[in-house]
Scaffold this active site. Structure first.
Site, PDB file in Angstrom:
ATOM      1  N   HIS A   1       0.817  -1.219   0.000  1.00 32.79           N
ATOM      2  CA  HIS A   1       0.000   0.000   0.000  1.00 32.79           C
ATOM      3  C   HIS A   1       0.848   1.265   0.000  1.00 32.79           C
ATOM      4  O   HIS A   1       0.329   2.355  -0.246  1.00 32.79           O
ATOM      5  CB  HIS A   1      -0.929  -0.003   1.220  1.00 32.79           C
ATOM      6  CG  HIS A   1      -2.011  -1.038   1.117  1.00 32.79           C
ATOM      7  ND1 HIS A   1      -3.306  -0.722   0.770  1.00 32.79           N
ATOM      8  CD2 HIS A   1      -1.989  -2.380   1.267  1.00 32.79           C
ATOM      9  CE1 HIS A   1      -4.036  -1.832   0.741  1.00 32.79           C
ATOM     10  NE2 HIS A   1      -3.257  -2.853   1.034  1.00 32.79           N
TER      11      HIS A   1
ATOM     12  N   ASP B   1       3.606   9.468  -0.806  1.00 32.58           N
ATOM     13  CA  ASP B   1       2.424   8.677  -0.437  1.00 32.58           C
ATOM     14  C   ASP B   1       2.211   7.589  -1.477  1.00 32.58           C
ATOM     15  O   ASP B   1       2.339   7.853  -2.683  1.00 32.58           O
ATOM     16  CB  ASP B   1       1.178   9.593  -0.410  1.00 32.58           C
ATOM     17  CG  ASP B   1       0.221   9.235   0.718  1.00 32.58           C
ATOM     18  OD1 ASP B   1       0.120   8.044   1.051  1.00 32.58           O
ATOM     19  OD2 ASP B   1      -0.428  10.157   1.250  1.00 32.58           O
TER      20      ASP B   1
HETATM   21  P1  ADQ Z   1      -2.917   6.065   4.749  1.00 33.98           P
HETATM   22  O1  ADQ Z   1      -1.504   6.495   4.940  1.00 33.98           O
HETATM   23  O2  ADQ Z   1      -3.701   5.895   5.972  1.00 33.98           O
HETATM   24  O3  ADQ Z   1      -3.027   4.741   3.870  1.00 33.98           O
HETATM   25  P2  ADQ Z   1      -4.794   7.469   2.860  1.00 33.98           P
HETATM   26  O4  ADQ Z   1      -4.708   6.759   1.561  1.00 33.98           O
HETATM   27  O5  ADQ Z   1      -4.955   8.933   2.702  1.00 33.98           O
HETATM   28  O6  ADQ Z   1      -3.547   7.242   3.806  1.00 33.98           O
HETATM   29  O7  ADQ Z   1      -6.031   6.893   3.633  1.00 33.98           O
HETATM   30  C1  ADQ Z   1      -6.461   7.467   4.811  1.00 33.98           C
HETATM   31  C2  ADQ Z   1      -7.892   7.065   5.089  1.00 33.98           C
HETATM   32  O8  ADQ Z   1      -8.197   7.446   6.414  1.00 33.98           O
HETATM   33  C3  ADQ Z   1      -8.882   7.753   4.159  1.00 33.98           C
HETATM   34  O9  ADQ Z   1      -9.874   6.865   3.764  1.00 33.98           O
HETATM   35  C4  ADQ Z   1      -9.437   8.864   5.029  1.00 33.98           C
HETATM   36  O10 ADQ Z   1     -10.771   9.207   4.758  1.00 33.98           O
HETATM   37  C5  ADQ Z   1      -9.336   8.271   6.405  1.00 33.98           C
HETATM   38  N1  ADQ Z   1      -9.182   9.361   7.383  1.00 33.98           N
HETATM   39  C6  ADQ Z   1      -8.171  10.224   7.489  1.00 33.98           C
HETATM   40  N2  ADQ Z   1      -8.424  11.117   8.474  1.00 33.98           N
HETATM   41  C7  ADQ Z   1      -9.623  10.793   8.988  1.00 33.98           C
HETATM   42  C8  ADQ Z   1     -10.438  11.321  10.022  1.00 33.98           C
HETATM   43  N3  ADQ Z   1     -10.081  12.387  10.750  1.00 33.98           N
HETATM   44  N4  ADQ Z   1     -11.607  10.722  10.263  1.00 33.98           N
HETATM   45  C9  ADQ Z   1     -11.988   9.643   9.549  1.00 33.98           C
HETATM   46  N5  ADQ Z   1     -11.277   9.110   8.556  1.00 33.98           N
HETATM   47  C10 ADQ Z   1     -10.098   9.666   8.279  1.00 33.98           C
HETATM   48  C11 ADQ Z   1      -2.089   3.823   3.274  1.00 33.98           C
HETATM   49  C12 ADQ Z   1      -1.036   4.438   2.358  1.00 33.98           C
HETATM   50  C13 ADQ Z   1      -1.712   5.253   1.258  1.00 33.98           C
HETATM   51  C14 ADQ Z   1      -2.710   4.387   0.494  1.00 33.98           C
HETATM   52  C15 ADQ Z   1      -3.635   3.656   1.438  1.00 33.98           C
HETATM   53  C16 ADQ Z   1      -4.503   2.629   0.698  1.00 33.98           C
HETATM   54  O11 ADQ Z   1      -0.140   5.235   3.103  1.00 33.98           O
HETATM   55  O12 ADQ Z   1      -0.745   5.798   0.377  1.00 33.98           O
HETATM   56  O13 ADQ Z   1      -3.473   5.226  -0.353  1.00 33.98           O
HETATM   57  O14 ADQ Z   1      -2.909   2.958   2.443  1.00 33.98           O
HETATM   58  O15 ADQ Z   1      -3.736   1.782  -0.092  1.00 33.98           O
END
Ligand code: ADQ
Length: 458
Positions: free
Chosen positions: A158, A366
């Site tokens: 991921h 990311d």
């Molecule tokens: P993350 O590093 O966690 O994921 P991201 O892809 O942005 O990063 O996903 C975060 C998730 O958490 C999103 O669905 C978002 O809505 C949720 N989230 C963030 N803040 C929140 C809040 N305050 N309340 C509720 N929900 C919140 C890792 C990798 C990424 C990759 C994903 C999926 O680092 O690059 O995109 O896995 O493969």
């Protein structure tokens, strides 16, 4: 159709809050499991202290078995907080300066992977397809092979995969590369990550790429591909449409009093570029006095990994910085930055994205970044907002209608904010439509189906 076995560090066991509470990835994986029947195994998130964890706790939900194990406190500290979060995470995000190597942590990482393999083994049948997720479990296939399992085993990473010069700073890089070579299919978020992997393999003669995406290394032939993860686009857009009626979203709308909203949503993590982003917002206001008192920047940032020292330090740094900037540019009747450390339900999050004129997503690095995709999916087609996106997020490869920025360049991000806030409706609509069509077509279920079809193909 053969059963599906998913293994990931943490498992989304359904609760009574239903699909609205779970993220798109959990829902898609549960759907894939329900279609084929199978098992989802991982860590319960709990420590068994200093005693050997109890046997797996199995929960049946229809034809899906959820199988959870505790870990000893030593393993939590060394495997999870230590090697996974203080070595692999920073290295894969190009932060060599933050990697903390310790022999105990490295040994624990491989030991816990062996432990996972031994706990999983009794649940496996010869025809099962196994899909392992993420950087915590890279050596799992090698352990299963060692135990004699011949199943098809796929792996999806991921997070980003770094180039050889970065990876090779890690003392156990060879073992990690050998671990990856034991899978049948390796999935990366983008073709750049795949290219980096191929480069790592070739650099010291560890393996060869026989034809594009077909590798031989450590006596095993395997494939690699780019499988960009998506979101549950249509469902998320529906949340956003309905969210205007939600009391939290209504209150948020009232409280911004007609100002333009800029939104940032990230786990509190140094890879997300939050401090650079606050600097860029301050620069944007300083460069555009006309926008003073006319915008609000909402940064929603749940704390994560607080037991890891770098994260704890960051909590203080960001809170202090937001306070300093509010003090410097705020007025008696205007708080420029609203900084909150809470988790928000997905329907409310969708509504807040839709209220925002600009989605500010500026990670320093990311794998994909789902927030960028969620922001786009949540927009009102008649009056969509503008996505300002880091060129170092995997999502930048797909979301062509975003304003791409270099997050290390504060002026670049500040200028994009100016452009985003002032962008004419017609241009906003045109940029948004292309991105939304792409996200509707390439949603998370499709990602899941394509990966599994490739894993099953000989
Ligand atoms: P993350 O590093 O966690 O994921 P991201 O892809 O942005 O990063 O996903 C975060 C998730 O958490 C999103 O669905 C978002 O809505 C949720 N989230 C963030 N803040 C929140 C809040 N305050 N309340 C509720 N929900 C919140 C890792 C990798 C990424 C990759 C994903 C999926 O680092 O690059 O995109 O896995 O493969």
């Amino acid at each position: 159709m053969s059963r599906l076995i998913i293994v990931s560090n943490r498992v989304s066991v359904p609760d009574n809050k239903g699909a609205a509470a779970a993220g798109g990835l959990a829902v898609a994986l549960q759907a894939a499991l329900a279609e084929r029947g199978g098992v989802w195994m991982g860590w319960s998130g709990k420590s068994s202290g200093d005693i050997e964890p109890e046997p797996l706790v199995l929960t049946q939900d229809g034809n899906i078995t959820y199988a959870l194990t505790d870990l000893t406190q030593t393993d939590v500290e060394e495997y999870y907080q230590g090697f996974a979060n203080r070595v692999l995470w920073p290295i894969c995000h190009y932060r060599l300066d933050l990697a903390e190597y310790g022999r105990k942590e490295m040994a624990s990482y491989f030991r816990v992977n062996r432990f996972f393999a031994h706990r999983l083994a009794p649940l496996l049948e010869p025809e099962d397809t196994i899909w392992v997720h993420d950087y915590h479990l890279i050596p799992l296939a090698a352990e299963l092979r060692e135990m004699g399992f011949k199943n098809r085993i796929g792996f999806f990473l991921h997070i980003p995969w770094p180039p050889a010069d970065v990876l090779f700073t890690m003392p156990v890089h060879e073992e990690i590369m050998r671990g990856l070579s034991s899978y049948d299919l390796l999935g990366f978020q983008t073709k750049y990550d795949l290219e980096n992997f191929a480069g790592c393999l070739k650099r010291e003669g560890m393996g060869v790429e026989n034809s594009p995406g077909h590798f031989s290394a450590h006596g095993h032939n395997f494939r690699g591909g780019a499988y960009s993860i998506g979101i549950e686009t249509a469902a998320f857009a529906a949340f956003a449409r309905k969210a205007a009626a939600h009391s939290v979203v209504r209150k948020a709308r009232q409280s911004i009093e007609g100002r333009d909203l800029i939104i940032g949503v990230d786990r509190l993590d140094y890879s997300k570029g939050i401090t650079q982003r606050i600097d860029a917002f301050e620069r944007f206001i300083t460069n555009n006095p006309a926008h003073q008192r006319r915008v609000t920047y909402l940064q929603i940032t749940p704390k994560s990994r607080s037991e890891v020292p770098e994260y704890e330090a960051m909590q203080h740094a960001v809170a202090e910085q937001a306070g300093r900037v509010n003090g410097a540019i705020g007025t008696v009747d205007w708080v420029p930055i609203r900084y909150i450390n809470r988790s928000i339900s997905r329907p409310v999050l969708a509504g807040l994205y839709r209220l925002a004129k600009v989605g500010l997503v500026t990670p320093l690095r990311d794998g994909m970044n789902l927030v960028a995709k969620e922001y786009v999916a949540a927009q009102d087609p008649d009056d969509p907002g503008v996505l300002v996106l880091s060129r170092f997020a995997g999502a930048a490869r797909e979301l062509k209608g975003a304003l791409l920025v270099n997050p290390y360049d504060v002026d670049d991000t500040a200028n994009a904010l100016t452009r985003g806030i002032n962008m004419p409706l017609e241009e906003r609509r045109e940029r948004w439509r292309g991105m939304m069509d792409h996200l509707l077509e390439n949603d998370v279920s499709r990602w899941c189906d394509v990966f599994l079809a490739d894993l099953r193909a000989e």
